[in-house]
Design a protein around this motif. Structure first.
Motif, PDB file in Angstrom:
ATOM      1  N   CYS A  72       3.534   8.984   1.123  1.00 33.40           N
ATOM      2  CA  CYS A  72       2.720   8.184   2.281  1.00 33.40           C
ATOM      3  C   CYS A  72       2.859   8.461   3.758  1.00 33.40           C
ATOM      4  N   CYS A  73       1.911   7.916   4.428  1.00 37.76           N
ATOM      5  CA  CYS A  73       2.141   8.268   5.800  1.00 37.76           C
ATOM      6  C   CYS A  73       1.399   6.766   6.505  1.00 37.76           C
ATOM      7  N   HIS A  74       2.184   6.336   7.519  1.00 33.99           N
ATOM      8  CA  HIS A  74       1.537   5.152   8.307  1.00 33.99           C
ATOM      9  C   HIS A  74       2.403   4.618   9.191  1.00 33.99           C
ATOM     10  N   SER A  75       2.009   4.092  10.301  1.00 30.51           N
ATOM     11  CA  SER A  75       2.844   3.591  11.308  1.00 30.51           C
ATOM     12  C   SER A  75       3.806   2.442  10.731  1.00 30.51           C
ATOM     13  N   SER A  76       4.708   1.745  11.480  1.00 26.74           N
ATOM     14  CA  SER A  76       5.392   0.673  11.102  1.00 26.74           C
ATOM     15  C   SER A  76       4.506  -0.524  10.860  1.00 26.74           C
ATOM     16  N   ASP A  77       3.377  -0.762  11.587  1.00 27.82           N
ATOM     17  CA  ASP A  77       2.476  -1.861  11.216  1.00 27.82           C
ATOM     18  C   ASP A  77       1.845  -1.533   9.881  1.00 27.82           C
ATOM     19  N   GLY A  78       1.801  -0.573   9.214  1.00 29.87           N
ATOM     20  CA  GLY A  78       1.204  -0.513   8.045  1.00 29.87           C
ATOM     21  C   GLY A  78       2.152  -0.904   6.739  1.00 29.87           C
ATOM     22  N   THR A  79       3.298  -1.034   7.079  1.00 30.13           N
ATOM     23  CA  THR A  79       4.427  -1.504   6.004  1.00 30.13           C
ATOM     24  C   THR A  79       3.712  -2.508   5.044  1.00 30.13           C
ATOM     25  N   ASN A  84       2.073  -4.489  -0.091  1.00 33.42           N
ATOM     26  CA  ASN A  84       1.257  -5.161  -0.944  1.00 33.42           C
ATOM     27  C   ASN A  84       0.091  -4.423  -1.595  1.00 33.42           C
ATOM     28  N   ALA A  85      -0.296  -3.465  -1.374  1.00 32.57           N
ATOM     29  CA  ALA A  85      -1.266  -2.657  -2.007  1.00 32.57           C
ATOM     30  C   ALA A  85      -0.499  -2.222  -3.594  1.00 32.57           C
ATOM     31  N   MET A  86       0.623  -1.865  -3.278  1.00 33.32           N
ATOM     32  CA  MET A  86       1.420  -1.359  -4.577  1.00 33.32           C
ATOM     33  C   MET A  86       1.723  -2.448  -5.360  1.00 33.32           C
ATOM     34  N   VAL A  87       2.166  -3.617  -4.753  1.00 39.29           N
ATOM     35  CA  VAL A  87       2.418  -4.776  -5.956  1.00 39.29           C
ATOM     36  C   VAL A  87       1.060  -5.325  -6.441  1.00 39.29           C
ATOM     37  N   ASP A  88       0.072  -5.370  -5.528  1.00 36.34           N
ATOM     38  CA  ASP A  88      -1.278  -5.814  -6.213  1.00 36.34           C
ATOM     39  C   ASP A  88      -1.664  -4.915  -7.180  1.00 36.34           C
ATOM     40  N   CYS A  89      -1.386  -3.740  -7.622  1.00 37.04           N
ATOM     41  CA  CYS A  89      -1.892  -2.779  -8.593  1.00 37.04           C
ATOM     42  C   CYS A  89      -0.733  -3.057  -9.712  1.00 37.04           C
ATOM     43  N   GLY A  90       0.265  -3.927  -9.592  1.00 44.90           N
ATOM     44  CA  GLY A  90       0.987  -4.121 -10.795  1.00 44.90           C
ATOM     45  C   GLY A  90       1.979  -3.196 -10.858  1.00 44.90           C
ATOM     46  N   CYS A  91       2.346  -2.546  -9.572  1.00 43.16           N
ATOM     47  CA  CYS A  91       3.722  -1.516  -9.666  1.00 43.16           C
ATOM     48  C   CYS A  91       4.830  -2.314  -8.945  1.00 43.16           C
ATOM     49  N   THR A  92       6.062  -1.884  -9.341  1.00 44.54           N
ATOM     50  CA  THR A  92       7.388  -2.486  -8.730  1.00 44.54           C
ATOM     51  C   THR A  92       7.576  -1.204  -7.591  1.00 44.54           C
ATOM     52  N   VAL A  93       7.981  -1.387  -6.342  1.00 44.22           N
ATOM     53  CA  VAL A  93       8.370  -0.424  -5.379  1.00 44.22           C
ATOM     54  C   VAL A  93       9.765  -0.528  -5.751  1.00 44.22           C
ATOM     55  N   ARG A 115       3.979 -10.097  -3.937  1.00 40.27           N
ATOM     56  CA  ARG A 115       3.892 -10.374  -2.477  1.00 40.27           C
ATOM     57  C   ARG A 115       4.869 -11.207  -1.942  1.00 40.27           C
ATOM     58  N   LEU A 116       5.522 -12.055  -2.618  1.00 44.13           N
ATOM     59  CA  LEU A 116       6.572 -12.773  -2.008  1.00 44.13           C
ATOM     60  C   LEU A 116       7.827 -11.901  -1.436  1.00 44.13           C
ATOM     61  N   ASP A 117       8.105 -10.983  -2.691  1.00 42.27           N
ATOM     62  CA  ASP A 117       8.935 -10.092  -2.283  1.00 42.27           C
ATOM     63  C   ASP A 117       8.800  -9.323  -1.018  1.00 42.27           C
ATOM     64  N   VAL A 118       7.622  -8.949  -1.069  1.00 43.61           N
ATOM     65  CA  VAL A 118       6.926  -8.123   0.103  1.00 43.61           C
ATOM     66  C   VAL A 118       7.217  -8.945   1.481  1.00 43.61           C
ATOM     67  N   GLU A 119       6.938  -9.989   1.423  1.00 34.44           N
ATOM     68  CA  GLU A 119       6.922 -11.016   2.463  1.00 34.44           C
ATOM     69  C   GLU A 119       8.417 -11.096   3.052  1.00 34.44           C
ATOM     70  N   LEU A 136      11.689   7.516  11.204  1.00 35.12           N
ATOM     71  CA  LEU A 136      12.546   8.621  11.516  1.00 35.12           C
ATOM     72  C   LEU A 136      11.727   9.832  11.176  1.00 35.12           C
ATOM     73  N   THR A 137      10.793   9.975  10.312  1.00 29.98           N
ATOM     74  CA  THR A 137       9.895  11.026   9.987  1.00 29.98           C
ATOM     75  C   THR A 137       8.498  10.754  10.358  1.00 29.98           C
ATOM     76  N   GLU A 138       8.127  10.440  11.437  1.00 32.69           N
ATOM     77  CA  GLU A 138       6.740  10.124  11.879  1.00 32.69           C
ATOM     78  C   GLU A 138       5.921   9.498  10.968  1.00 32.69           C
ATOM     79  N   GLY A 139       6.518   8.680  10.131  1.00 32.36           N
ATOM     80  CA  GLY A 139       5.810   7.888   9.252  1.00 32.36           C
ATOM     81  C   GLY A 139       5.499   8.531   7.765  1.00 32.36           C
ATOM     82  N   ILE A 140       5.968   9.560   7.579  1.00 30.69           N
ATOM     83  CA  ILE A 140       5.967  10.114   6.347  1.00 30.69           C
ATOM     84  C   ILE A 140       7.108   9.871   5.191  1.00 30.69           C
TER      85      ILE A 140
END
Length: 168
Positions: A72-79, A84-93, A115-119, A136-140
């Motif tokens: 994945c790649c995004h800014s810190s604002d996208g964390t 949330n997208a990952m846990v909403d799809c039923g996956c555990t990060v 979502r509680l874990d993410v929050e 550290l890796t420009e979002g990657i």
């Protein structure tokens, strides 16, 4: 209670819960300092016990479902949105991985499944003034996921693609 008995009780407590147990909670339970618990965990690991330290505490990992990795790649604002997208799809990060130019691969366990874990994770980062490793890796970065089935993983891939966060 001897220190060996306490370590056996710590193992027992970790095996009986699916939620991480913090060193502070364990210290209160066994009437010792947090540092004693940290030492006990280190000794248990040295004995070969698989104990993972997450931002919320210690746990014994239980791998369920399909293990997959996504880049994945995004800014810190996208964390928050990404997790949330990952846990909403039923996956555990399970973790986040970055490739550092000096240290090589850096992996941090996450164990986020709701979502509680993410929050709680995002709030802890904000209150500590911490930045995500991906800074550290420009979002990657990579995430290791435990998905209930292939359909959930494919749904997550499509979701992250639509969000512009998936690296192909």
């Amino acid at each position: 209670m001897t220190s060996a008995q306490r370590r056996q009780e710590i193992l027992s407590a970790l095996h009986q819960t699916k939620q991480p147990l913090s060193a502070t909670v364990l210290a209160q339970q066994f009437s010792v300092s947090r540092q004693v618990i940290v030492g006990d965990i280190a000794l248990l690991r040295a004995q070969g016990h698989q104990i993972t330290a997450t931002p919320r505490g210690y746990l014994i990992p239980v791998e369920q479902g399909l293990l997959r990795q996504l880049a994945c790649c995004h800014s810190s604002d996208g964390t928050r949105a990404e997790l949330n997208a990952m846990v909403d799809c039923g996956c555990t990060v399970l973790d986040v991985i970055v490739e550092h130019p000096v240290y090589g691969q850096l992996t941090a366990p996450l164990q986020l499944s709701s979502r509680l874990d993410v929050e709680q994770f995002v709030e802890r980062m904000q209150s500590a003034g911490a930045q995500p490793l991906s800074l550290l890796t420009e979002g990657i970065h990579l995430h290791t996921l435990s998905c209930p089935n292939e359909e959930a993983f494919l749904r997550l891939q499509r979701t992250l693609q639509d969000m512009g966060m998936l690296v192909q």
